[in-house]
Design a protein around this motif. Sequence first.
Motif, PDB file in Angstrom:
ATOM      1  N   ILE A  99      35.718  34.708  34.718  1.00 43.78           N
ATOM      2  CA  ILE A  99      34.772  35.019  35.797  1.00 43.78           C
ATOM      3  C   ILE A  99      35.270  36.274  36.498  1.00 43.78           C
ATOM      4  O   ILE A  99      36.299  36.266  37.167  1.00 43.78           O
ATOM      5  CB  ILE A  99      34.678  33.843  36.800  1.00 43.78           C
ATOM      6  N   ILE A 100      34.541  37.360  36.294  1.00 43.16           N
ATOM      7  CA  ILE A 100      34.930  38.647  36.869  1.00 43.16           C
ATOM      8  C   ILE A 100      34.184  38.841  38.184  1.00 43.16           C
ATOM      9  O   ILE A 100      32.956  38.764  38.231  1.00 43.16           O
ATOM     10  CB  ILE A 100      34.547  39.806  35.926  1.00 43.16           C
ATOM     11  N   ASP A 148      38.308  23.310  39.529  1.00 45.92           N
ATOM     12  CA  ASP A 148      38.811  23.807  38.238  1.00 45.92           C
ATOM     13  C   ASP A 148      38.728  25.320  38.060  1.00 45.92           C
ATOM     14  O   ASP A 148      38.383  25.813  36.991  1.00 45.92           O
ATOM     15  CB  ASP A 148      38.097  23.098  37.070  1.00 45.92           C
ATOM     16  N   LEU A 149      39.067  26.023  39.136  1.00 42.37           N
ATOM     17  CA  LEU A 149      39.170  27.476  39.058  1.00 42.37           C
ATOM     18  C   LEU A 149      40.622  27.864  39.264  1.00 42.37           C
ATOM     19  O   LEU A 149      41.334  27.263  40.067  1.00 42.37           O
ATOM     20  CB  LEU A 149      38.325  28.156  40.143  1.00 42.37           C
ATOM     21  N   LEU A 150      41.053  28.890  38.545  1.00 38.50           N
ATOM     22  CA  LEU A 150      42.403  29.412  38.685  1.00 38.50           C
ATOM     23  C   LEU A 150      42.288  30.893  39.012  1.00 38.50           C
ATOM     24  O   LEU A 150      41.532  31.618  38.352  1.00 38.50           O
ATOM     25  CB  LEU A 150      43.173  29.202  37.374  1.00 38.50           C
ATOM     26  N   PHE A 151      43.026  31.342  40.021  1.00 35.56           N
ATOM     27  CA  PHE A 151      42.990  32.750  40.403  1.00 35.56           C
ATOM     28  C   PHE A 151      43.956  33.538  39.534  1.00 35.56           C
ATOM     29  O   PHE A 151      45.124  33.191  39.417  1.00 35.56           O
ATOM     30  CB  PHE A 151      43.362  32.908  41.881  1.00 35.56           C
ATOM     31  N   SER A 152      43.460  34.577  38.903  1.00 39.16           N
ATOM     32  CA  SER A 152      44.291  35.432  38.067  1.00 39.16           C
ATOM     33  C   SER A 152      45.085  36.382  38.966  1.00 39.16           C
ATOM     34  O   SER A 152      44.507  37.161  39.720  1.00 39.16           O
ATOM     35  CB  SER A 152      43.405  36.240  37.111  1.00 39.16           C
ATOM     36  N   ILE A 153      46.402  36.283  38.888  1.00 36.88           N
ATOM     37  CA  ILE A 153      47.261  37.131  39.723  1.00 36.88           C
ATOM     38  C   ILE A 153      47.545  38.427  38.958  1.00 36.88           C
ATOM     39  O   ILE A 153      48.158  38.406  37.891  1.00 36.88           O
ATOM     40  CB  ILE A 153      48.573  36.401  40.091  1.00 36.88           C
ATOM     41  N   SER A 154      47.070  39.520  39.510  1.00 34.81           N
ATOM     42  CA  SER A 154      47.235  40.820  38.862  1.00 34.81           C
ATOM     43  C   SER A 154      48.614  41.419  39.134  1.00 34.81           C
ATOM     44  O   SER A 154      49.264  41.072  40.120  1.00 34.81           O
ATOM     45  CB  SER A 154      46.177  41.806  39.375  1.00 34.81           C
ATOM     46  N   HIS A 155      49.020  42.331  38.265  1.00 34.00           N
ATOM     47  CA  HIS A 155      50.202  43.164  38.502  1.00 34.00           C
ATOM     48  C   HIS A 155      49.725  44.434  39.210  1.00 34.00           C
ATOM     49  O   HIS A 155      48.621  44.918  38.935  1.00 34.00           O
ATOM     50  CB  HIS A 155      50.854  43.566  37.178  1.00 34.00           C
ATOM     51  N   THR A 156      50.552  44.973  40.086  1.00 32.87           N
ATOM     52  CA  THR A 156      50.207  46.239  40.729  1.00 32.87           C
ATOM     53  C   THR A 156      51.454  47.044  41.067  1.00 32.87           C
ATOM     54  O   THR A 156      52.523  46.466  41.300  1.00 32.87           O
ATOM     55  CB  THR A 156      49.379  46.035  42.020  1.00 32.87           C
ATOM     56  N   VAL A 177      39.444  33.218  37.307  1.00 33.96           N
ATOM     57  CA  VAL A 177      38.729  34.173  38.158  1.00 33.96           C
ATOM     58  C   VAL A 177      39.545  35.454  38.253  1.00 33.96           C
ATOM     59  O   VAL A 177      40.706  35.436  38.673  1.00 33.96           O
ATOM     60  CB  VAL A 177      38.488  33.595  39.574  1.00 33.96           C
ATOM     61  N   LEU A 178      38.935  36.551  37.829  1.00 34.07           N
ATOM     62  CA  LEU A 178      39.595  37.857  37.856  1.00 34.07           C
ATOM     63  C   LEU A 178      39.001  38.707  38.967  1.00 34.07           C
ATOM     64  O   LEU A 178      37.813  39.034  38.945  1.00 34.07           O
ATOM     65  CB  LEU A 178      39.414  38.575  36.512  1.00 34.07           C
ATOM     66  N   ASP A 179      39.836  39.038  39.934  1.00 39.05           N
ATOM     67  CA  ASP A 179      39.451  39.894  41.048  1.00 39.05           C
ATOM     68  C   ASP A 179      39.893  41.301  40.652  1.00 39.05           C
ATOM     69  O   ASP A 179      41.047  41.674  40.847  1.00 39.05           O
ATOM     70  CB  ASP A 179      40.174  39.380  42.301  1.00 39.05           C
ATOM     71  N   ILE A 180      38.984  42.054  40.014  1.00 41.68           N
ATOM     72  CA  ILE A 180      39.367  43.355  39.449  1.00 41.68           C
ATOM     73  C   ILE A 180      38.338  44.429  39.795  1.00 41.68           C
ATOM     74  O   ILE A 180      37.251  44.127  40.289  1.00 41.68           O
ATOM     75  CB  ILE A 180      39.568  43.274  37.913  1.00 41.68           C
ATOM     76  N   ASP A 181      38.689  45.685  39.504  1.00 44.61           N
ATOM     77  CA  ASP A 181      37.793  46.802  39.799  1.00 44.61           C
ATOM     78  C   ASP A 181      36.819  47.019  38.631  1.00 44.61           C
ATOM     79  O   ASP A 181      36.915  46.357  37.601  1.00 44.61           O
ATOM     80  CB  ASP A 181      38.615  48.071  40.056  1.00 44.61           C
ATOM     81  N   VAL A 182      35.900  47.960  38.812  1.00 42.04           N
ATOM     82  CA  VAL A 182      34.855  48.173  37.805  1.00 42.04           C
ATOM     83  C   VAL A 182      35.411  48.658  36.462  1.00 42.04           C
ATOM     84  O   VAL A 182      34.887  48.298  35.417  1.00 42.04           O
ATOM     85  CB  VAL A 182      33.747  49.143  38.305  1.00 42.04           C
TER      86      VAL A 182
END
Length: 197
Positions: A7-8, A30-38, A98-103
């Motif tokens: 889920i983007i 049943d959602l998991l937050f995707s932890i990004s590297h930065t 769930v991916l909280d990412i840019d375009v």
Amino acid sequence: MSEPLLIIIAAPSGGGKSTVLKRVFAEVPDLLFSISHTTRAPRQGEQNGREYFFVDPAAMRELIDKDAFLEWAEVHGRVYGTSRAELDRARSAGKDLVLDIDVQGAAQIVKAHPQALSIFLKPPSEEVLRSRLMARGSESEESLAIRLRNARGEIERAPEFQHVVVNDRLDDAVNEVKRLIVEARLTRREGELLSRG
């Protein structure tokens, strides 16, 4: 075991993504937050491994060279990436990711995983976006100008997403994102049943 639904959720900086996601996570199971590297420095109150994995540019480059990311992109002069390990983590937990990412990152994910659900959260206007960014109190005039310029470019790419949700009234935006997730899960389940049948 079925593959996690990706889920983007993308939005310009100040688009209200964090606020919407907090509610969605509280209300959808049943959602998991995707932890990004930065490569950016932590903001006050952020912890390594909770909001992000904070790494230096050399470590980030090494991970990119090892093909450790589902997607990565340079945003606001910093590099962000979604590790393949996050997908494994969701798979093991039996949850959707769930991916909280840019375009830019969203485009990479959709290309590699066309079945992903992509949602763009759009601010109701540039004025609202500007006031949300200023309310953070962490933006210099120069930083604010860069973020607003980038936001215009990101909003222009909103049609690349399956769904655009205008984040004007919080309750409405949250309910619409929840509805889209439930719908995508049902579609996936029907597809799995058909493929077995």
